[in-house]
Design an enzyme around this catalytic site. Structure first.
Site, PDB file in Angstrom:
ATOM      1  CE1 TYR A 244       2.166   4.915   0.881  1.00  0.00           C
ATOM      2  CE2 TYR A 244       4.414   6.052   2.438  1.00  0.00           C
ATOM      3  CZ  TYR A 244       3.599   6.622   1.586  1.00  0.00           C
ATOM      4  OH  TYR A 244       3.609   6.894   0.485  1.00  0.00           O
ATOM      5  CB  SER A 275      -3.188   9.316   3.884  1.00  0.00           C
ATOM      6  OG  SER A 275      -2.991  10.485   3.089  1.00  0.00           O
ATOM      7  CG  ASP A 276       3.216   8.673   3.663  1.00  0.00           C
ATOM      8  OD1 ASP A 276       3.654   9.331   3.144  1.00  0.00           O
ATOM      9  OD2 ASP A 276       4.101   8.118   4.772  1.00  0.00           O
ATOM     10  CD1 TRP A 277       1.583  12.776  -1.953  1.00  0.00           C
ATOM     11  CD2 TRP A 277       1.967  12.824   0.786  1.00  0.00           C
ATOM     12  NE1 TRP A 277       1.753  13.585  -1.480  1.00  0.00           N
ATOM     13  CE2 TRP A 277       1.231  14.457   0.312  1.00  0.00           C
ATOM     14  CE3 TRP A 277       1.703  13.145   1.776  1.00  0.00           C
ATOM     15  CZ2 TRP A 277       1.831  15.650   0.924  1.00  0.00           C
ATOM     16  CZ3 TRP A 277       1.291  13.914   3.070  1.00  0.00           C
ATOM     17  CH2 TRP A 277       1.255  15.340   1.976  1.00  0.00           C
TER      18      TRP A 277
END
Length: 744
Positions: A244, A275-277
């Site tokens: 993030y 990607s992270d969420w």
């Protein structure tokens, strides 16, 4: 029986117990030298991939670059390209989630095995257990028809207060990589992808969406990247998840230096970056700087940065379709690699089986750490006991689910109370009392998922009636066991803890129970350090367990009763005071929009040892029901070239009356270094079983390259010539033998 010499190295009998039918010596410096294949991404599918891409429309290509549901990317049905299906998995395969929101899908067949948290796995100091973990979870992932596990999380434990400390492994990069690599290999041997996260320098939850990490290059290379590098180079992880936060001004999902220069150009990574969420902040920049797949939280999936906005960017000439093709080909490459494209037999898998529950039992058994055992209070002497008071909410608390983040829906989670009931003879009466209540201030409980806040505020006053019940139970029993600590509602993703204090009034409860029954022992169940200094001083026996999986209660009971001799070692330093920890001593946690890693390379025990600060319990610490002696430490030579490997051997004798496992830890130091160094650094370890009264010879291989420091000016790893002291011990503060070698 004649004592035999077992030569052990890097992976501590990784396959000896798992796959070998005989007792042959294993001396495996590298997983590539074992019989377990490390499956690199193959180029044999390139021609097929080119043919597929040539047939795809722009919209179909871009549909593969972003989520089309909560945990899957788009496929192309007409060409036989499936969705890439993902699942969370730090504690096992997460229950099925709805396609367009975070609510449970309501399946009745998505129960899974609850595995010990990664902190527990690291506490085993056992690469074989890491392989068992990965292989077992991999089978469950396939049984759920998934392609990618969003795990393992291998970020460094920089602060004891980190909300995900239980999910991360260690404060030490060497221990991290030696546990991560066999886990990834075991997982990917089941035709699934590991997605190693969170790349990189993602070490706090506070402000995780916005904070910008500033650190020097040497610190980045020596502390925060080694486990990721090993995951890519040695384990050949098929996927990496971007974090993030920012590093040096750029978000990590669009960080050219991290994703292109280091990950792909230097390390040769061929897989996909996910990607992270909701961690993506741009369209063209993200793609050009190395991101392949954007995943996120609920909003129309076509509104993602790599969806309609990307189609528009291509049509406007801001990015070429050739660039799009590059990322699509990477995704197709990993889909072919795990046999998701059809045409090859793929592992079928199995889930929530008795065999998998026993995998969790083995790991949990080796993870329990004995912190104190004055007067041999443990194991319990049942011939002197007719009744036991079992006290504490944690005796019955379940942790497979809870908190903000991924849990497991499981049919089996043995609590400590259930474990004792399963293991104690029926003649012993158990008097249970909850003792304390898990309570939060209402106004703060809603902030547990608010990443701009620290963790929840607890109500620490004891309930008078619960306290009275506990005191009565303790008075009317021969002994008491208080189960204290934490849980996964208190330690959670998306918030860091406020302090090291035990919540819910537990310390007062322990004092009052011990006052009426001096024969009291304490078991802490938690995933991260707490201030247990006073508890440690006042109580005869102290045991540390974890969020320890489906069989955690049985494994813990077997340790308390002596069926299992504890062999866990702490994977991080437990401080006496939070201000003793480096990120806090340097006033650099939590920071604000910028977090300066002011402690540099002195993370964890490196700080405590270099600054000569006494911890409560040091890194690598853990007692046994027996005692071990080290003798005859030596190396195969006195001088080594930089391309050679040092072979260090030591004899470990079990001087007690019960069989036990010891972890031989090897630390390296160079007192006359011309550069700033930590007082010592972990460079090798091996776990060995030694029968009562017997001895084993342990050999640890240390490549001289492991002694290198990162020379930021020359932009390369450099081994400083001269003398190095190699220290052998049972913890970072219990060094038993030393040898000196010279590097030419």
């Amino acid at each position: 029986m004649k004592n035999k010499i077992i030569k052990l190295s890097f992976f501590s009998m990784l396959l000896f117990m798992e796959y070998s039918a005989n007792s042959q010596t294993i001396n495996n410096m590298n997983l590539l030298n074992t019989s377990q294949p490390v499956k690199s991404l193959s180029s044999k599918y390139d021609a097929k991939i080119d043919q597929l891409v040539a047939q795809m429309t722009l919209e179909e290509k871009i549909g593969m670059l972003h989520g089309n549901s909560m945990f899957a990317t788009g496929g192309v049905k007409r060409l036989g390209i499936p969705e890439l299906k993902m699942a969370d998995g730090p504690l096992g395969v997460r229950e099925e989630i709805s396609r367009d929101n975070w609510s449970a899908a309501g399946w009745t067949n998505d129960f899974a095995t609850y595995y010990p948290a990664s902190g527990a796995l690291a506490a085993t100091w056992d690469a074989k257990m890491a392989y068992t973990f990965g292989n077992s979870v991999g089978q469950e992932l396939r049984a759920r028809d998934k392609d990618m596990l969003l795990s393992p999380a291998i970020n460094i434990v920089r602060t004891p207060l980190g909300g995900r400390t239980y999910e991360y492994m260690s404060e030490d990069p060497f221990l991290n990589k030696k546990i991560a690599v066999p886990l990834i290999v075991g997982l990917q041997n089941n035709d699934v992808m590991a997605c190693v996260k969170h790349f990189a320098a993602n070490n706090q939850e506070t402000n995780r969406d916005i904070y910008d990490v500033q650190m020097d290059e040497r610190t980045l290379r020596e502390i925060y990247l080694p486990a990721f590098e090993a995951a890519v180079k040695e384990a050949k992880s098929y996927a990496v998840m971007g974090a993030y936060n920012k590093l040096r001004g750029d978000y990590l999902c669009e960080n050219d230096y991290m994703l292109n220069t280091i990950l792909r150009d230097e390390w040769g990574f061929k897989g996909v970056v996910v990607s992270d969420w909701a961690a993506v902040h741009s369209t063209v920049k993200s793609l050009k700087n190395g991101l392949d797949i954007e995943m996120g939280t609920p909003k129309p999936f076509n509104e993602f940065f790599l969806a309609d906005k990307l189609i528009a960017a291509v049509k406007a000439g801001e990015i070429s379709e050739t660039e799009i093709d590059k990322h699509v080909k990477r995704i197709l490459g990993v889909l072919f690699q795990v046999k998701a494209m059809g045409g090859e037999d793929r592992v079928k898998g199995s889930i929530a089986t008795e065999a998998h529950y026993q995998d969790t039992y083995k790991i949990a058994s080796e993870a329990v750490v004995l912190l104190k055992n004055e007067g041999n209070a443990l194991p319990l002497k049942l011939n002197r006991i007719k009744s036991i008071a079992v006290i504490g909410n944690n005796a019955t608390k379940k942790n497979a689910l809870g908190g903000f983040g991924a849990g497991v829906k499981t049919k089996r989670e043995i609590t400590p109370l259930e474990g004792l009931k399963n293991r104690l003879p029926s003649s012993i009466k158990i008097n249970y009392a909850e003792g304390y209540l898990e309570r939060y201030e209402v106004k703060n409980k809603g902030n547990m998922g608010d990443i701009t806040m620290n963790g929840p505020v607890t109500i620490d006053q004891l309930d008078p009636s619960k306290l009275e019940e506990a005191i009565e139970a303790a008075k009317n029993s021969d002994m008491a066991i208080v189960f204290a600590g934490s849980n996964r509602d208190y330690e959670t993703e998306a918030s860091d803890r406020r302090n090291l204090k035990l919540p819910f009034g537990q310390e007062e409860l322990i004092d009052k129970v011990r006052a009426v029954n001096p024969n009291t022992i304490v078991v802490i169940i938690a995933g991260a350090p707490f201030d247990i200094d006073a508890i440690s001083k006042k109580n005869k026996a102290l045991v540390w367990s974890w969020f320890n999986g489906s069989e955690g209660g049985n494994a813990l009971a077997d340790v308390l009763l002596g069926k299992t001799n504890p062999s866990g070692k702490l994977p991080w330093t437990m401080p006496k005071n939070i201000m003793d920890s480096p990120a806090h001593a340097t006033n650099s946690f939590p920071g604000g929009k910028t977090v300066n890693y002011a402690e540099g390379i002195l993370v964890g025990y490196r700080w405590f040892d270099t600054k000569k600060i006494e911890p409560l319990y040091p890194f690598g610490y853990g007692l046994s029901y027996t005692t071990f002696a080290f003798d005859n430490a030596k190396t195969d030579k006195k001088e080594y070239a930089t391309d050679e490997t040092i072979s260090v051997s030591v004899t470990v004798k079990n001087a007690g009356k019960v069989d036990g496992k010891e972890v031989v830890q090897l630390y390296a130091s160079k007192s006359d270094s011309k550069i700033t160094r930590a007082a010592q650094e972990l460079k090798g370890f091996e776990k060995v079983l030694v029968k009562a009264g017997k001895w084993e010879t342990v050999t640890i291989k240390v490549p001289v390259a492991e002694l290198a420091y990162y020379n930021a000016e020359a932009k390369k790893w450099t081994v400083e010539p001269g003398n190095y002291k190699l220290k052998l011990g049972s913890s970072s503060r219990d060094i038993k033998k030393e040898v000196i070698v010279t590097i030419k």
